[in-house]
Design a protein around this motif. Structure first.
Motif, short mmCIF file in Angstrom:
data_model
loop_
_atom_site.label_atom_id
_atom_site.label_comp_id
_atom_site.label_asym_id
_atom_site.label_seq_id
_atom_site.Cartn_x
_atom_site.Cartn_y
_atom_site.Cartn_z
N LEU A 1 7.63 65.96 -54.13
CA LEU A 1 7.55 65.59 -55.55
C LEU A 1 8.92 65.27 -56.12
O LEU A 1 9.06 64.38 -56.95
N THR A 2 9.95 66.03 -55.69
CA THR A 2 11.30 65.76 -56.21
C THR A 2 11.75 64.36 -55.80
O THR A 2 12.32 63.62 -56.60
N ILE A 3 11.47 63.99 -54.57
CA ILE A 3 11.88 62.66 -54.13
C ILE A 3 11.05 61.59 -54.85
O ILE A 3 11.57 60.59 -55.32
N MET A 4 9.74 61.83 -54.95
CA MET A 4 8.88 60.84 -55.62
C MET A 4 9.30 60.62 -57.06
O MET A 4 9.41 59.49 -57.54
N LEU A 5 9.50 61.72 -57.78
CA LEU A 5 9.74 61.62 -59.23
C LEU A 5 11.22 61.47 -59.56
O LEU A 5 11.57 61.10 -60.68
N GLY A 6 12.09 61.78 -58.58
CA GLY A 6 13.52 61.62 -58.81
C GLY A 6 14.14 62.73 -59.63
O GLY A 6 15.32 62.72 -59.88
N GLU A 7 13.34 63.70 -60.04
CA GLU A 7 13.88 64.79 -60.84
C GLU A 7 13.21 66.10 -60.46
O GLU A 7 11.99 66.20 -60.44
N ARG A 8 14.04 67.05 -60.19
CA ARG A 8 13.54 68.36 -59.78
C ARG A 8 12.68 69.00 -60.89
O ARG A 8 11.65 69.60 -60.62
N SER A 9 13.12 68.85 -62.13
CA SER A 9 12.39 69.52 -63.22
C SER A 9 10.98 68.94 -63.34
O SER A 9 10.02 69.67 -63.59
N GLU A 10 10.86 67.65 -63.13
CA GLU A 10 9.52 67.04 -63.21
C GLU A 10 8.66 67.50 -62.04
O GLU A 10 7.46 67.71 -62.19
N ALA A 11 9.29 67.64 -60.87
CA ALA A 11 8.55 68.12 -59.70
C ALA A 11 8.01 69.53 -59.98
O ALA A 11 6.87 69.86 -59.66
N GLU A 12 8.85 70.35 -60.62
CA GLU A 12 8.41 71.72 -60.94
C GLU A 12 7.26 71.69 -61.95
O GLU A 12 6.35 72.50 -61.88
N ASP A 13 7.33 70.75 -62.89
CA ASP A 13 6.23 70.63 -63.86
C ASP A 13 4.91 70.30 -63.17
O ASP A 13 3.86 70.83 -63.51
N VAL A 14 4.99 69.42 -62.17
CA VAL A 14 3.77 69.04 -61.45
C VAL A 14 3.23 70.24 -60.68
O VAL A 14 2.02 70.52 -60.69
N VAL A 15 4.13 70.97 -60.00
CA VAL A 15 3.68 72.15 -59.25
C VAL A 15 3.09 73.19 -60.21
O VAL A 15 2.08 73.83 -59.91
N HIS A 16 3.70 73.30 -61.38
CA HIS A 16 3.16 74.21 -62.41
C HIS A 16 1.73 73.82 -62.77
O HIS A 16 0.80 74.62 -62.71
N ASP A 17 1.54 72.54 -63.10
CA ASP A 17 0.21 72.09 -63.51
C ASP A 17 -0.80 72.26 -62.37
O ASP A 17 -1.94 72.63 -62.58
N LEU A 18 -0.31 71.96 -61.16
CA LEU A 18 -1.18 72.05 -59.98
C LEU A 18 -1.72 73.47 -59.81
O LEU A 18 -2.92 73.68 -59.65
N PHE A 19 -0.83 74.46 -59.87
CA PHE A 19 -1.27 75.83 -59.64
C PHE A 19 -2.01 76.41 -60.85
O PHE A 19 -2.89 77.25 -60.69
N VAL A 20 -1.67 75.94 -62.04
CA VAL A 20 -2.40 76.41 -63.23
C VAL A 20 -3.87 75.97 -63.14
O VAL A 20 -4.78 76.71 -63.50
N GLY A 21 -4.10 74.78 -62.58
CA GLY A 21 -5.48 74.29 -62.50
C GLY A 21 -6.17 74.59 -61.18
O GLY A 21 -7.36 74.28 -61.02
N LEU A 22 -5.42 75.19 -60.25
CA LEU A 22 -5.95 75.33 -58.89
C LEU A 22 -7.25 76.16 -58.79
O LEU A 22 -8.21 75.72 -58.16
N PRO A 23 -7.31 77.36 -59.40
CA PRO A 23 -8.54 78.16 -59.21
C PRO A 23 -9.80 77.42 -59.62
O PRO A 23 -10.81 77.47 -58.93
N GLU A 24 -9.75 76.70 -60.74
CA GLU A 24 -10.95 75.97 -61.20
C GLU A 24 -11.22 74.77 -60.29
O GLU A 24 -12.37 74.44 -60.01
N ALA A 25 -10.15 74.11 -59.82
CA ALA A 25 -10.33 72.94 -58.96
C ALA A 25 -10.93 73.34 -57.60
O ALA A 25 -11.56 72.52 -56.93
N MET A 26 -10.74 74.61 -57.21
CA MET A 26 -11.24 75.07 -55.91
C MET A 26 -12.75 74.91 -55.79
O MET A 26 -13.29 74.84 -54.69
#
Lengths: 181, 399
Positions: free
Chosen positions: A41-66
């Motif tokens: 994600l860091t390479i795709m988005l070019g910014e570490r902070s944005e990559a962390e935001d995506v990982v945050h959103d991913l794990f926040v929604g993970l239990p329901e997405a399961m």
């Protein structure tokens, strides 16, 4: 015992516990998958902070997405695909093209050994100089192992265009790494 | 004279994506050409170097942020489905193995299933202009979000008028939407506002459907005039472990009491009990944290109460601080809501004239709609509604 805490590298995380959002299962999944996710994600988005935001959103929604995870597939691959879709959606929204990321060398590709560090940073720096349209394709192909067809469908381009972008990205990376700019 | 393949052809060969005829031609050439062989090898080296890039470190702080968000009730709907082009391919292959079904019939069946999941609505909850924008999203030039402005805030007892409050019982649903179709629907939160018979305080209650969060409702008692939280209570259960948290505001202090109960009579190893206790905090603790926020938004129901009491109009801008309390620390997430215009919004609960607002909070941007007649939250879209895939929370019933 379905909810066992599993040491790193020992599959699988209890999927039932993840579905419930069990903190221990979330921690195991995070520890196992977040490092590779953050690299991509860091390479795709070019910014570490944005990559962390995506990982945050991913794990926040993970239990329901399961609820929609089909166990015959690979959990890690499934998780990576969702993360990449979130990142693509972000790229579409911000519509930036060809920006060189300042942060790209931080947090990605760090290693302790002497010469390896120079090589690592060079590859990461070279990636950061690619235009976004090429960088995304090379990351999906080389890190995520996606087929050209899959890349094409997610980016809304033709399969031929995906293949050409992949080759152009490799060409540019080679020239950059060889000092032939 | 030796005819060299082009650089792109050599790269294709090295990347393993050359067609058979090109692959044979390049392979034949490489046997006699050092220069082209070096180019191919160099490209392979680049691929190897890429693969050798170390993974990034995953900070513990990020994991804590994730769990704090979940503990505060935040949820994210994820793009689980593959793009339609890939889905179509898979479905067509499956049909090929079974009885022959024509594609229109197949799509009718799939569409019917999707519509059933979407509470009998095909997903076009917005007016047709918005739907057209979605359909033609690929031709819409990307837009950069407007710069964030934080110039005004809602004073504690200023323009908020608690007299506008009335009892509410609202049910929301969460819908993912892509390619002009509803992809999935899940039940969302229920929001209730009512008076506490004992002390006359407003109670803002957010409850989540069973299965998404094993919890009793989050309840916040509000100061009847300023709508500041006076105390609040939440409880959740994971793996049979019940954690109850109650907090009370006293001056500029936040008193927190957390108690965790391990299940009785369930066989459990010591290591497992320890890990659960560690994950959930100590079994029974009380502590005090400083806070000096005049206006905080602690839940969906609380935000709804504040917006009902606010004098909404185009240009109105409110600032909220969302407080997360997690492992004895308060983290603050500044959040702004700006009314940008008007829109008629169609929902399963009715058609409403709404204020359109943009809510921004730490990397999130949502477009929201608040009913003009009383300020109630009608729905929101996460991400840009002009992007091909986005998610909505929308009002589906009002009692």
């Amino acid at each position: 015992m379905t909810d066992a805490l599993v040491p790193r590298g020992t599959p699988p995380t209890s999927l039932a516990a993840l579905k419930r959002g069990d903190p221990a299962a979330m921690a195991v999944a995070y520890e196992r998958h977040a490092p590779a996710l953050l690299r991509t994600l860091t390479i795709m988005l070019g910014e570490r902070s944005e990559a962390e935001d995506v990982v945050h959103d991913l794990f926040v929604g993970l239990p329901e997405a399961m609820a929609r995870y089909e166990e015959r597939g690979q959990f890690g691959g499934w998780l990576h695909r969702i993360a990449v879709r979130l990142a693509i959606s972000r790229l579409r929204r911000r519509g930036r093209r060809g920006e060189v990321a300042i942060e790209a060398a931080d947090g990605v590709g760090h290693r302790a050994e002497g010469e390896a560090v120079a090589d690592q940073i060079t590859v990461t720096d070279a990636l950061a100089t690619l235009p976004e349209s090429l960088r995304v394709v090379v990351v999906l192909r080389e890190y995520e192992g996606w087929s050209h067809r899959e890349i094409a469908a997610h980016l809304g381009i033709s399969e031929g265009a995906a293949m050409t972008r992949h080759c152009r990205a490799l060409q540019k990376l080679r020239r950059t790494l060889e000092g032939d700019r | 004279m030796l005819m060299h393949p082009g650089e792109l052809a050599l790269t294709r060969y090295a990347a393993g994506s050359a067609a058979e005829s090109l692959r044979r031609r390049v392979a034949g050439h490489l046997a006699d050409c050092d220069r082209c062989r070096a180019t191919v090898q160099s490209t392979r080296d680049v691929r190897a170097a890429l693969k050798a890039t170390a993974e990034a470190s995953a900070p513990a702080a990020l994991f804590e942020r994730i769990m704090a968000s979940r503990a505060s009730g935040a949820r994210a709907l994820l793009p689980v489905e593959a793009p339609e082009a890939l889905q179509l391919e898979v479905r067509t292959l499956r049909v090929g193995n079974g009885p022959t079904i024509s594609r229109p019939v197949l799509w009718a069946v799939l569409g019917g299933a999707a519509a059933f999941g979407a509470i009998q609505v095909g997903g076009n909850y917005l007016e047709s202009s918005a739907v057209r924008a979605i359909t033609h999203a690929d031709r819409t030039p990307p837009r950069r979000p407007a710069p964030l402005t934080l110039d005004t805030s809602i004073p504690a007892a200023g323009p908020l008028d608690a007299r506008r409050m009335r009892p509410l019982n609202l049910q929301y649903g969460s819908i993912s939407f892509a390619g002009g179709k509803t992809q999935s629907t899940v039940a969302g939160p229920r929001v209730q506002l009512r008076r506490d018979g004992g002390n006359g305080q407003w109670m803002a209650i957010t409850s989540w459907p069973a299965g998404t969060r094993n919890s009793v409702p989050d309840t916040i008692w509000l100061n009847p005039e300023t709508l500041e939280p006076a105390r609040w209570h939440s409880s959740y259960r994971t793996n049979g472990v019940t954690t109850e948290i109650s907090r009370q505001v006293a001056g500029n202090q936040l008193r927190v009491r957390r108690s965790t109960q391990l299940p009785a009579g369930v066989p459990m190893t010591l290591a497992r009990a320890e890990s659960l206790t560690k994950a959930n905090g100590a079994t029974d603790t009380s502590y005090t944290l400083p806070t000096d926020h005049a206006t905080v938004a602690l839940s969906i129901a609380h935000t709804t109460a504040l917006m009902m009491a606010a004098p909404l109009a185009v240009g109105w801008r409110g600032r909220f601080t969302i407080l997360d309390v997690w492992r004895r620390r308060i983290s603050e997430r500044p959040s702004t809501i700006t009314i940008t215009g008007s829109r008629r919004v169609v929902t399963p609960a009715g058609v409403f004239d709404c204020w359109e607002a943009v809510k921004r909070s730490e990397g999130w941007e949502r477009r929201q709609w608040y009913r003009k007649s009383d300020g109630i939250f009608v729905g929101e879209a996460l991400a840009d509604i002009n992007s091909p895939m986005f998610y909505r929370t929308i009002l589906i019933a009002e009692e």
